[in-house]
Design a protein around this motif. Structure first.
Motif, mmCIF file in Angstrom:
data_model
loop_
_atom_site.group_PDB
_atom_site.id
_atom_site.type_symbol
_atom_site.label_atom_id
_atom_site.label_comp_id
_atom_site.label_asym_id
_atom_site.label_seq_id
_atom_site.Cartn_x
_atom_site.Cartn_y
_atom_site.Cartn_z
ATOM 1 N N PHE A 104 -9.434 2.453 -0.234
ATOM 2 C CA PHE A 104 -8.811 3.590 -0.908
ATOM 3 C C PHE A 104 -7.488 3.126 -1.520
ATOM 4 O O PHE A 104 -6.437 3.223 -0.864
ATOM 5 N N PRO A 105 -7.516 2.618 -2.748
ATOM 6 C CA PRO A 105 -6.272 2.101 -3.338
ATOM 7 C C PRO A 105 -5.405 3.179 -3.997
ATOM 8 O O PRO A 105 -4.387 2.865 -4.615
ATOM 9 N N GLU A 106 -5.785 4.450 -3.845
ATOM 10 C CA GLU A 106 -5.050 5.515 -4.545
ATOM 11 C C GLU A 106 -3.555 5.479 -4.300
ATOM 12 O O GLU A 106 -2.749 5.733 -5.194
ATOM 13 N N VAL A 107 -3.173 5.152 -3.057
ATOM 14 C CA VAL A 107 -1.749 5.174 -2.719
ATOM 15 C C VAL A 107 -0.963 4.189 -3.599
ATOM 16 O O VAL A 107 0.219 4.398 -3.867
ATOM 17 N N LEU A 108 -1.653 3.153 -4.064
ATOM 18 C CA LEU A 108 -0.978 2.157 -4.896
ATOM 19 C C LEU A 108 -0.657 2.705 -6.280
ATOM 20 O O LEU A 108 0.142 2.130 -7.015
ATOM 21 N N ALA A 130 -8.399 4.956 9.657
ATOM 22 C CA ALA A 130 -8.293 5.730 8.407
ATOM 23 C C ALA A 130 -6.843 5.769 7.919
ATOM 24 O O ALA A 130 -6.566 5.597 6.729
ATOM 25 N N MET A 131 -5.919 5.975 8.858
ATOM 26 C CA MET A 131 -4.506 6.037 8.461
ATOM 27 C C MET A 131 -4.077 4.716 7.839
ATOM 28 O O MET A 131 -3.414 4.675 6.805
ATOM 29 N N ASP A 132 -4.462 3.634 8.478
ATOM 30 C CA ASP A 132 -4.075 2.310 8.008
ATOM 31 C C ASP A 132 -4.655 2.030 6.614
ATOM 32 O O ASP A 132 -3.969 1.566 5.709
ATOM 33 N N MET A 133 -5.931 2.339 6.491
ATOM 34 C CA MET A 133 -6.613 2.037 5.225
ATOM 35 C C MET A 133 -6.072 2.901 4.081
ATOM 36 O O MET A 133 -5.833 2.415 2.974
ATOM 37 N N ILE A 134 -5.849 4.172 4.365
ATOM 38 C CA ILE A 134 -5.479 5.110 3.299
ATOM 39 C C ILE A 134 -3.996 5.008 2.927
ATOM 40 O O ILE A 134 -3.631 4.964 1.756
ATOM 41 N N ALA A 135 -3.134 4.923 3.948
ATOM 42 C CA ALA A 135 -1.693 4.951 3.646
ATOM 43 C C ALA A 135 -1.185 3.638 3.062
ATOM 44 O O ALA A 135 -0.128 3.600 2.447
ATOM 45 N N PHE A 136 -1.938 2.546 3.270
ATOM 46 C CA PHE A 136 -1.489 1.270 2.717
ATOM 47 C C PHE A 136 -2.407 0.759 1.604
ATOM 48 O O PHE A 136 -2.208 -0.332 1.080
ATOM 49 N N ALA A 200 6.210 5.480 10.953
ATOM 50 C CA ALA A 200 7.299 4.501 11.088
ATOM 51 C C ALA A 200 6.986 3.263 10.254
ATOM 52 O O ALA A 200 7.860 2.706 9.583
ATOM 53 N N GLN A 201 5.732 2.868 10.257
ATOM 54 C CA GLN A 201 5.327 1.681 9.470
ATOM 55 C C GLN A 201 5.492 1.944 7.979
ATOM 56 O O GLN A 201 5.987 1.112 7.225
ATOM 57 N N VAL A 202 5.051 3.121 7.568
ATOM 58 C CA VAL A 202 5.136 3.494 6.151
ATOM 59 C C VAL A 202 6.594 3.510 5.698
ATOM 60 O O VAL A 202 6.935 3.017 4.627
ATOM 61 N N LYS A 203 7.462 4.068 6.543
ATOM 62 C CA LYS A 203 8.871 4.156 6.158
ATOM 63 C C LYS A 203 9.482 2.772 6.013
ATOM 64 O O LYS A 203 10.371 2.559 5.217
ATOM 65 N N ILE A 213 3.230 8.898 2.707
ATOM 66 C CA ILE A 213 3.512 9.946 3.700
ATOM 67 C C ILE A 213 2.512 11.097 3.543
ATOM 68 O O ILE A 213 1.963 11.607 4.517
ATOM 69 N N TYR A 214 2.238 11.445 2.295
ATOM 70 C CA TYR A 214 1.248 12.503 2.058
ATOM 71 C C TYR A 214 -0.143 12.073 2.545
ATOM 72 O O TYR A 214 -0.923 12.875 3.046
ATOM 73 N N CYS A 215 -0.447 10.790 2.387
ATOM 74 C CA CYS A 215 -1.741 10.278 2.876
ATOM 75 C C CYS A 215 -1.847 10.538 4.380
ATOM 76 O O CYS A 215 -2.867 11.046 4.869
ATOM 77 N N LEU A 216 -0.769 10.182 5.092
ATOM 78 C CA LEU A 216 -0.798 10.356 6.551
ATOM 79 C C LEU A 216 -0.905 11.827 6.931
ATOM 80 O O LEU A 216 -1.660 12.193 7.831
ATOM 81 N N LYS A 217 -0.133 12.658 6.222
ATOM 82 C CA LYS A 217 -0.180 14.090 6.544
ATOM 83 C C LYS A 217 -1.588 14.626 6.341
ATOM 84 O O LYS A 217 -2.092 15.420 7.134
ATOM 85 N N SER A 218 -2.211 14.173 5.264
ATOM 86 C CA SER A 218 -3.535 14.684 4.952
ATOM 87 C C SER A 218 -4.564 14.213 5.988
ATOM 88 O O SER A 218 -5.455 14.978 6.373
ATOM 89 N N VAL A 219 -4.421 12.968 6.440
ATOM 90 C CA VAL A 219 -5.331 12.493 7.486
ATOM 91 C C VAL A 219 -5.087 13.304 8.767
ATOM 92 O O VAL A 219 -6.025 13.721 9.449
ATOM 93 N N ARG A 220 -3.812 13.557 9.063
ATOM 94 C CA ARG A 220 -3.508 14.355 10.267
ATOM 95 C C ARG A 220 -4.131 15.748 10.161
ATOM 96 O O ARG A 220 -4.634 16.298 11.131
#
Ligand SMILES: CCCCCCC/C=C/C(=O)SCCNC(=O)CCNC(=O)[C@H](O)C(C)(C)COP(=O)(O)OP(=O)(O)OC[C@H]1O[C@@H](n2cnc3c(N)ncnc32)[C@H](O)[C@@H]1OP(=O)(O)O
Length: 477
Positions: A104-108, A130-136, A200-203, A213-220
């Motif tokens: 999921f490269p959207e975050v880029l 999922a968090m790792d793959m999507i947020a990064f 914390a990693q994202v920050k 951050i939005y990626c993580l919120k959405s996964v949550r």
């Protein structure tokens, strides 16, 4: 070739699934990309155009697939990215070639997987993955994807043939347990802890960026809300990102990144047939915010700089500012104290232009005043060796008018940095009607050396100003 999910591809898939369901002869459906790959996502060029919202939108295609009464198998080879992977997640089964990759490269590009990807993937792979793959924006190989339950089978032969065989085995199997929208998220109990760790990693890794951050919120949300509610929220988040400046800049840079190395002038000169000269030393004129920032970019890239500022107090202040900027980089672990000292060792300050007699390139960064710039360029023309390129950081003034103050208009170009120059990765390379291809090639190559992620982008003729602009690099957010 099924590579990008243009509107007509979405339409084809949508109609195809409906037709296959209506056809009594069809017992299972295989979705495969023609040619070398599965779709690599939505068509980024379509965003902000009517085509992106024209029905059927990607989510509608996904629902049609998931609700199919006959099993749908995605057969992945090459890369299944973004919307392509979202389509695969709507299928009841996923098989892939061993050398395939998914992600999921959207975050880029400042977005999130907005066709239900953030809500579906955790139901299959678990939250942490999922968090790792999507947020990064990580891509994973087929073996990893298989290990994490995203794929049902790995293939090492002809993917279509293997998909057909696979299909015969699943015909008649119940489909509800294969519909991700009906499943729960596996490691839901850990959601808060996993969210905090990932945040914390994202920050740390993606400082200042909104999309991760939005990626993580959405996964949550995939845990905290019902499937439908989480999807609704995902839509809201992607629309917010889509209209934001970070995503606009990152999408721009995506294309700039790819077109930069392919620059071509109307006269036929291009990156392929024009040799750049090597810039060993440079001068920067003006020690204001822009000049100091530009000097930082250059010394960080190892280019010795003579910074010219006729106001001695301002020059002193600029030298301190530059040292402070480098201290900031040391604090952020972006350079060592030793590297900082090496940078400062190749920076010299002076108040007179005649010290620039031997440099290979000069970047003028005084305030926007045509007469002042013409005066400086006329002096530079006399002071500098004949081969020196004379560049202006002007954002608005006509390069031809600046160049005509010299006897070397072929060696005059615009090198427009954006403030703060040592952070912003955008550099606009403007050339006038008399700028030579060799000058363009040299300035482009120089921009690349400055460590900008993207070098050059498409040419656009600025008819009003009668010069052509090559824009390169992006924003380091
Ligand atoms: C309001 C609407 C809401 C919609 C929600 C939709 C949810 C879905 C969103 C998405 O899917 S966003 C897109 C996600 N996908 C990507 O970001 C993939 C980006 N592409 C790549 O990473 C690479 O291109 C690749 C697929 C790994 C291939 O790399 P390769 O090095 O082989 O080729 P490139 O030089 O990178 O690309 C070739 C050519 O193709 C153009 N291109 C690639 N991807 C896209 C794309 N997604 N959209 C439009 N165009 C794309 C790229 O610009 C190159 O073009 P040229 O330079 O040759 O003109």
């Amino acid at each position: 070739m099924l590579k990008v999910l243009h509107h007509h591809v979405r339409e084809g898939l949508f109609e195809g699934i409906k037709r296959a369901n209506a056809d009594e002869q069809v017992r299972a459906i295989v979705i495969i990309g023609e040619g070398k790959t599965f779709p690599c996502g939505a068509d980024i060029r379509e965003f902000h155009t009517h085509a992106s919202v024209k029905e059927p939108v990607l989510t509608a295609v996904g629902h049609t697939i998931e609700n199919s009464g006959k099993p749908v198998i995605s057969a992945i080879h090459g890369t299944a990215l973004g919307g392509g992977l979202e389509i695969a997640l709507c299928c009841h089964y996923r098989i892939a070639s061993e050398n395939a990759r998914i992600g999921f490269p959207e975050v880029l590009i400042g977005l999130l997987p907005g066709a239900e990807g953030t809500v579906r993937l955790p139901r299959l792979s678990g939250l942490a993955f999922a968090m790792d793959m999507i947020a990064f924006g990580k891509q994973v190989n087929a073996k990893d994807a298989f290990r994490h339950g995203i794929l049902d089978k790995l293939c090492n032969g002809n993917i279509l043939e293997e998909a057909k065989q696979f299909a015969t085995k699943v015909i008649g199997q119940p489909l509800d347990s294969r519909r991700l929208s009906r499943l729960d998220v596996k490691d839901a109990a850990n959601v808060d802890l996993l969210f905090e760790v990932a945040l914390a990693q994202v920050k740390r890794k993606s400082r200042g960026q909104i999309a991760p951050i939005y990626c993580l919120k959405s996964v949550r949300n995939s845990v905290r809300m019902s499937f439908d509610k989480a999807v609704e929220e995902e839509q809201r988040l992607i629309m917010e990102l889509m209209t934001g400046y970070q995503s606009t800049a990152l999408q721009y840079s995506f294309f700039a990144d790819r077109s930069a190395p392919k620059w071509r002038l109307p006269c036929g000169a291009s990156v392929h047939n024009t040799k750049p000269s090597r810039i060993e030393t440079a001068g920067v004129i003006g020690a204001g915010t822009m000049g100091s920032g530009i000097a930082v970019c250059l010394i960080r890239a190892g280019v010795p700089v003579i910074l010219v500022e006729k106001n001695k107090k301002m020059l002193e202040k600029a030298m301190k500012t530059i040292s402070g900027i480098l201290d900031g980089s040391v604090k952020l672990n972006r350079m060592t104290s030793e590297q900082k000292e090496q940078c400062l060792a190749i920076l010299k300050g002076t108040s007179t232009l005649d010290k620039l007699s031997n440099v290979d390139m000069v970047i003028e960064a005084v305030y926007e005043n045509l007469e002042l710039k013409r005066e400086i360029f006329a002096q530079l023309d006399k002071v500098c060796k004949p081969s020196t390129l004379l560049c202006s950081n002007t954002s608005t003034l006509d390069i031809d008018k600046i160049a005509s103050a010299t006897n070397r208009p072929d060696k005059v170009a615009g090198t427009h940095f954006f403030a703060p120059a040592f952070i912003m990765k955008l550099m606009e390379n403007v050339y006038g009607t008399k700028t030579s291809p060799a000058t363009v090639a040299t300035v482009m190559e120089f921009g690349r050396r400055l460590g900008k992620e993207l070098e050059a982008t498409k040419e656009e003729i600025k008819n009003i100003r009668l010069h052509l602009t090559v824009t390169f690099c992006t924003i380091d957010l």
